[in-house]
Scaffold this motif. Sequence first.
Motif, short mmCIF file in Angstrom:
data_model
loop_
_atom_site.label_atom_id
_atom_site.label_comp_id
_atom_site.label_asym_id
_atom_site.label_seq_id
_atom_site.Cartn_x
_atom_site.Cartn_y
_atom_site.Cartn_z
N PRO A 65 9.86 25.80 11.29
CA PRO A 65 9.10 24.58 10.93
C PRO A 65 9.25 24.18 9.46
CG PRO A 65 7.75 26.05 12.24
CD PRO A 65 9.01 26.80 11.93
N TRP A 66 9.24 25.15 8.57
CA TRP A 66 9.32 24.86 7.14
C TRP A 66 10.70 24.24 6.80
CZ3 TRP A 66 8.23 23.77 2.41
CH2 TRP A 66 9.06 24.17 1.36
N GLU A 67 11.75 24.88 7.25
CA GLU A 67 13.10 24.37 6.99
C GLU A 67 13.29 22.99 7.63
OE1 GLU A 67 16.29 27.17 7.66
OE2 GLU A 67 17.74 25.57 7.95
N THR A 68 12.75 22.84 8.82
CA THR A 68 12.87 21.55 9.52
C THR A 68 12.10 20.46 8.79
OG1 THR A 68 13.01 22.80 11.59
CG2 THR A 68 12.63 20.45 11.79
N LEU A 69 10.92 20.81 8.30
CA LEU A 69 10.09 19.85 7.56
C LEU A 69 10.84 19.33 6.32
CD1 LEU A 69 7.31 18.53 7.02
CD2 LEU A 69 6.59 20.66 5.92
N ILE A 70 11.36 20.23 5.51
CA ILE A 70 12.07 19.82 4.30
C ILE A 70 13.35 19.07 4.64
CG2 ILE A 70 13.26 20.68 2.23
CD1 ILE A 70 10.17 20.84 2.14
N SER A 71 14.08 19.55 5.64
CA SER A 71 15.36 18.91 6.01
C SER A 71 15.14 17.46 6.43
CB SER A 71 16.02 19.68 7.15
OG SER A 71 16.30 20.99 6.74
N PHE A 72 14.09 17.22 7.21
CA PHE A 72 13.89 15.85 7.69
C PHE A 72 13.20 14.96 6.66
CE2 PHE A 72 15.37 17.72 11.58
CZ PHE A 72 16.14 16.70 12.11
#
Length: 291
Positions: A112-119
Amino acid sequence: MEIIEEKNNIRLRALDSFVPKHIFECGQSFRWNFDGMGYIGVVGDKVMRVVEDGKDIIFEGCNVDDFYDTWIDYFDLDRDYGSIRSKLIEFDSIMKKATVFGYGIRLLNQDPWETLISFILSANNNINRIKKTIENICMIYGDKILWRGQEYYTFPSPTILANSDIDTLRRCGCGYRDRYILETAKKVVENEAKLYSLRMLSYDEAIDFLLKFSGVGPKVADCVALFSLGKYEAFPVDVWIKRIVEALYFEREEICKEDIKRFASNKFGDYAGFAQQYLFYYARENHIGNG
DNA sequence: TTCCAGGTATGCA
DNA sequence: TGCATACCTGGA
């Protein structure tokens, strides 16, 4: 699915619905790259190459422990995608074409954290630059991993990015999104456990929480919900999916994003997220909705 | 040179 | 609440 342990590899035989190109090029992830033989990616602190070998899939550089601890969940291998496609085909002939075309798509369970920043980085940006910026962030703030003579980098933790600075983030290529990244990282650090507990909440509760982060609007929140929280009723509407739905369902009539989302939610219900991915891949590869 | 790219924040009516 | 506009930056 038959799991065969080989030297430094896991070979998957009779694995249904798994085509690396479909999975990695349907818009859900930014850290898998084709190197001529297969797709190499970094997930957590693990590097792996996914290679097609006839009807088999080989996870190169993967042992049995990692396979069960990490990759089964990441690639959603316990889910029957054949039955999902069967369900989608019932909706209409468009979905039938899309699921036949992208039969090997799977929704990844990403962090979730990596996905949040990526998007957050994806807003008003293009895919090449998003990927380049994420790699820069990982090179500067992540940990180095040596894999088969090459250097790879982990995605940095919330604490590390919360202690980063605007200038360095700007040099990574974040552009004006540098501020959103820093503010979001600081907010996540305040209650990191909450981000990881969103999976247990309803779709609406998860979205409400995500929308409070800087740089997160409806589209980014839906991407995080779908690609990292298992909220399959999410239907992220970006400019592409908007054009695609207008072209395939509304004879190119202009429809606002909110109405596109409402249309998809009403039509596909709990399958909306899967439908979005099949539609996106089908339309992009066939240049539908390009004008 | 200008425009655009997987949206969001902000200001104003 | 709804709408218009600015926003990094690199490639076409």
